[in-house]
Design a protein around this motif. Sequence first.
Motif, short mmCIF file in Angstrom:
data_model
loop_
_atom_site.label_atom_id
_atom_site.label_comp_id
_atom_site.label_asym_id
_atom_site.label_seq_id
_atom_site.Cartn_x
_atom_site.Cartn_y
_atom_site.Cartn_z
N LEU A 139 0.83 -1.21 0.00
CA LEU A 139 0.00 0.00 0.00
C LEU A 139 0.86 1.26 0.00
N VAL A 140 1.86 1.29 0.88
CA VAL A 140 2.72 2.48 0.95
C VAL A 140 3.48 2.67 -0.36
N LEU A 141 4.05 1.59 -0.87
CA LEU A 141 4.87 1.66 -2.09
C LEU A 141 4.05 2.18 -3.28
N ASN A 142 2.90 1.59 -3.53
CA ASN A 142 2.16 1.93 -4.75
C ASN A 142 1.33 3.20 -4.62
N THR A 143 0.84 3.52 -3.41
CA THR A 143 0.11 4.78 -3.28
C THR A 143 1.04 5.97 -3.40
N CYS A 144 2.31 5.80 -3.07
CA CYS A 144 3.27 6.91 -3.22
C CYS A 144 3.64 7.13 -4.69
N ILE A 145 3.91 6.05 -5.41
CA ILE A 145 4.47 6.21 -6.76
C ILE A 145 3.44 6.80 -7.72
N GLY A 146 2.29 6.13 -7.89
CA GLY A 146 1.22 6.67 -8.72
C GLY A 146 1.71 7.25 -10.03
N ALA A 204 5.19 16.15 -3.56
CA ALA A 204 3.94 15.47 -3.92
C ALA A 204 4.18 14.03 -4.37
N SER A 205 5.40 13.75 -4.85
CA SER A 205 5.72 12.39 -5.29
C SER A 205 5.77 11.41 -4.11
N PHE A 213 -4.77 24.75 -10.83
CA PHE A 213 -4.64 25.37 -9.51
C PHE A 213 -5.02 24.39 -8.40
N LEU A 214 -6.12 23.66 -8.63
CA LEU A 214 -6.57 22.69 -7.62
C LEU A 214 -5.56 21.56 -7.45
N TYR A 215 -5.06 21.04 -8.58
CA TYR A 215 -4.21 19.85 -8.53
C TYR A 215 -2.79 20.16 -8.04
N HIS A 216 -2.26 21.31 -8.44
CA HIS A 216 -0.85 21.59 -8.15
C HIS A 216 -0.64 22.55 -6.99
N LYS A 217 -1.69 23.20 -6.52
CA LYS A 217 -1.56 24.11 -5.37
C LYS A 217 -2.38 23.61 -4.18
N VAL A 218 -3.72 23.58 -4.37
CA VAL A 218 -4.62 23.23 -3.25
C VAL A 218 -4.32 21.83 -2.71
N VAL A 269 -1.59 20.01 -2.91
CA VAL A 269 -0.28 19.91 -2.27
C VAL A 269 -0.32 20.53 -0.87
N TYR A 270 -0.90 21.72 -0.73
CA TYR A 270 -0.91 22.37 0.58
C TYR A 270 -1.86 21.68 1.55
N MET A 271 -2.95 21.12 1.03
CA MET A 271 -3.80 20.30 1.91
C MET A 271 -3.07 19.04 2.35
N GLY A 272 -2.25 18.49 1.47
CA GLY A 272 -1.44 17.32 1.83
C GLY A 272 -0.48 17.63 2.97
N TYR A 273 0.16 18.81 2.91
CA TYR A 273 1.04 19.21 4.02
C TYR A 273 0.23 19.30 5.32
#
Length: 362
Positions: free
Chosen positions: A17-24, A192-193, A327-332, A334-338
């Motif tokens: 799960l960790v390996l494949n959900t990270c790579i995507g 994000a990777s 904007f949603l994919y590359h900004k929102v 990423v910052y929500m991920g943080y």
Amino acid sequence: MDRGKIHNLNPYHVIGLVLNTCIGVNLLMLSHSVSKMGYNQWWIPFVLGAIVSLTLIPMIALCKRYPEDSLFRINEILLGKWLGRYANLLVIIYAILNVSTINSGYIRLVQTSMLSNQTVTLPLIGLTLVMLYITNGGIKLVARFCLISFFFTGWMVYYLQWGFQKGGFTHIFPLFNTNIADVLDALNHSFASMFGYELVLIYYPYIQQKDKAMRHVLIGVWLVVLFYVLILLTSVAYFSVWEMEHLIYPILNLFKAVELSFMERIENLGIGIWVFLVLSTCAAYLWAARKGIEELVGHKKLWHLLLPAIISYFMIRGPLTMEIQQFLYHKVTVYMGYGVILWPIFLLLVHAIRGEGRGKVV
């Protein structure tokens, strides 16, 4: 199918799960993202892996105090019903945004490289239906699909040797000719990777060996780092400075260096097989969104799975312009991920302030 059962993720499931959900799909653009801090900075995945390892400490510490509860339930326990549900809603939005980000990136790649005269409608419908089928089987089926995807795609690392042989070996020596601002900018663009490991906050209650969860998650994280370093080493050896900065999907150009007598364009095969990695990642996030909706409404229905999938579909295919999507994919996202990654630190503080009795370390 293992729907409804708990404690059904063995160590291999957790690592997969960790390996494949990270790579995507993010690995496709990693070389381009890292190039912003210099030409031959192939070592940056080690920094990303160290940051991930540090942020895992508060995540696992929080999960150990509430071993039978996911992040959604912990939010309600520590923050109260309404504030906790508001936090849960943000996590659900984050999960749906990740599904859209991953699917959109892959569908646009397929359209530009293989289906240039067609719209994204049919490929997107097909991808969404398969994603729904996997997710409907529960987290264990998602984990099993991750393991299958690893064996379907991991062999492609073998073909990196052509790029490394045709490139310049001396390119890989680090020059460290960058400044702090560029380093931080590149870390922001490339972190994000590594997204995907934070989902352990949600599937932790399903892990069988909770006392060894940290070890198994770290194994998955550092396997990701190993794959990223191999890709970046080959990219630095094979590409020029200009190519690293301007090629959006450098890994596909790496496969153009492969010379096989029975196949002319192996990069098209790579794009097709990559769908396994994309489905692994987006199915895990879709499952997380479904769990969040179930916690919000207090029961389980099929529409809890269909709703986030439909929202994600229309975010890509629907009325949103490309500018808003970017904007949603590359900004929102990423910052929500943080925010999700750092959120356990805040919850641990709340837990400490409210005192013992709300959870215990196991």
